[in-house]
Design an enzyme around this catalytic site. Structure first.
Site, mmCIF file in Angstrom:
data_model
loop_
_atom_site.group_PDB
_atom_site.id
_atom_site.type_symbol
_atom_site.label_atom_id
_atom_site.label_comp_id
_atom_site.label_asym_id
_atom_site.label_seq_id
_atom_site.Cartn_x
_atom_site.Cartn_y
_atom_site.Cartn_z
ATOM 1 N N SER A 198 42.927 26.644 38.415
ATOM 2 C CA SER A 198 41.987 27.005 39.469
ATOM 3 C C SER A 198 42.220 26.255 40.755
ATOM 4 O O SER A 198 42.370 26.841 41.824
ATOM 5 C CB SER A 198 40.558 26.779 38.989
ATOM 6 O OG SER A 198 40.364 25.431 38.666
ATOM 7 N N HIS A 250 37.371 25.199 42.312
ATOM 8 C CA HIS A 250 37.805 26.119 43.364
ATOM 9 C C HIS A 250 37.728 25.437 44.727
ATOM 10 O O HIS A 250 38.678 25.451 45.510
ATOM 11 C CB HIS A 250 36.901 27.355 43.407
ATOM 12 C CG HIS A 250 36.889 28.156 42.156
ATOM 13 N ND1 HIS A 250 36.211 29.357 42.057
ATOM 14 C CD2 HIS A 250 37.433 27.950 40.936
ATOM 15 C CE1 HIS A 250 36.355 29.859 40.843
ATOM 16 N NE2 HIS A 250 37.092 29.015 40.151
#
Length: 339
Positions: A198, A250
């Site tokens: 991610s 993220h």
């Protein structure tokens, strides 16, 4: 972390890849499973300049192969039949068979196996002196669906970036952004085991955005490129508010990649290379590019120094930001957000 954790988390993660924009998400957290999405990369350089900068692509395919190989190794040691579970594909795959869908809907190993072989576990990082998990977790995947989504995303974005800027620059952005995402995740996510690329994938997206800003003069369609990237980033970050999706990974990866892009992906100003050799009157880089580079170096070093210090002191980021948990999960009538 128990297998029950991955059951609840896995179901939510399974939904995240299918609802994200194409290509799909990339980070799965085996109890708080992280869904991450690597978006489309709009390159708007004119064809002549793009041809001049093209590099051979080998790093991104190698990273894809390494991730696939790692998944196979993890499945070998997972050995689902050994635990007597109702494994998927047991008669054909034998020890490579997958955990039951009720335990891992992304078709992969157990949460315990992911934790054992390098998943991001806050307690082990902070109290077990296992800082290496900040990086190793980005090379593990929770299942075939998760692996496929991540690798498609990496190929779609990474190959174009490597062609444009070369392997070492893209490789540094990928690796360092992965660590940046893991650091922020450890600070705010208290429970669960995270795996997936991610932070690294969002780092590539962040670098694309800063590259557009710092190399503004050599783009032929600046506004369209900027609008495209901002929309992609907003959609993918918005998907991160789904339950059991670690949006902190993220955000950490995106910010890290954004800062690194100003440093590693800087290009000479428009028209500089066209000047006669030995009679160049324009400087290679604009004053704005140099200022952004210096500021980004300072901010990157400071952010990692402070972030790692907080991690190893066991600081809970939520104690210093009462609303930050909404960045990773927003409760609705359809789902709840736990720790």
């Amino acid at each position: 972390m128990s297998n029950a954790d991955v059951e609840g988390g896995g179901q939510a993660r399974a939904a995240a890849p299918t609802t994200g924009i194409k290509p799909p998400p990339g980070r799965y957290n085996s109890s708080n499973v992280e869904g991450q999405h690597a978006p489309v990369s709009p390159f708007y350089y004119d064809h002549a300049e793009q041809h001049e900068r093209r590099h051979h692509t080998w790093l991104v395919p190698l990273v894809v192969l390494a991730n696939v190989a790692m998944f196979i190794v993890v499945m070998y040691y997972n050995d689902c039949p050994r635990n007597g579970a109702d494994c998927i594909g047991r008669s054909v795959l034998r020890r490579f068979s997958f955990q039951p869908l009720k335990e891992n809907p992304l078709v992969g190993p157990s949460a315990a196996t992911l934790e054992k072989y390098g998943g991001l576990d806050r307690y082990k990082v902070v109290h077990g002196n296992e800082a290496w998990r900040l990086e190793t977790s980005t090379w593990l995947h929770a299942g075939l669906i998760h692996l496929g989504a991540n690798m498609i995303s990496l190929i779609f974005v990474g190959v174009r970036l490597e062609q444009q800027f070369g392997f070492w620059k893209v490789g540094l952005v990928y690796l360092i952004s992965g660590v940046g995402g893991s650091v922020l995740s450890v600070l705010f996510i208290r429970n669960g085991v995270s795996v997936g690329a991610s932070g690294a994938l969002f780092g590539l997206l962040g670098a694309m955005l800063s590259e557009l800003i710092t190399n503004w003069t050599i783009y032929s369609n600046r506004i369209a490129a900027m609008a495209n990237l901002l929309i992609i980033a907003a959609i993918n970050l918005a998907i991160g508010i789904l339950p059991h999706v670690d949006n902190f990974a993220h955000i950490g990866g995106f910010v890290t990649g954004f800062l690194l892009g100003f440093v590693l992906l800087i290009q000479p100003r428009f028209g500089w290379s066209a000047q006669p050799f030995g009679a160049k009157t324009k400087s290679k880089y604009t004053a704005c590019q140099i200022v952004l580079l210096v500021l980004s170096v300072i901010l990157t070093i400071a952010a990692f120094a402070v972030g790692l210090l907080m991690v190893f002191r066991g600081v809970n980021g939520n104690d210093h930001c009462s609303w930050c948990h909404y960045l990773s999960c927003v409760p609705t009538s359809s789902w709840k957000c736990d720790n």
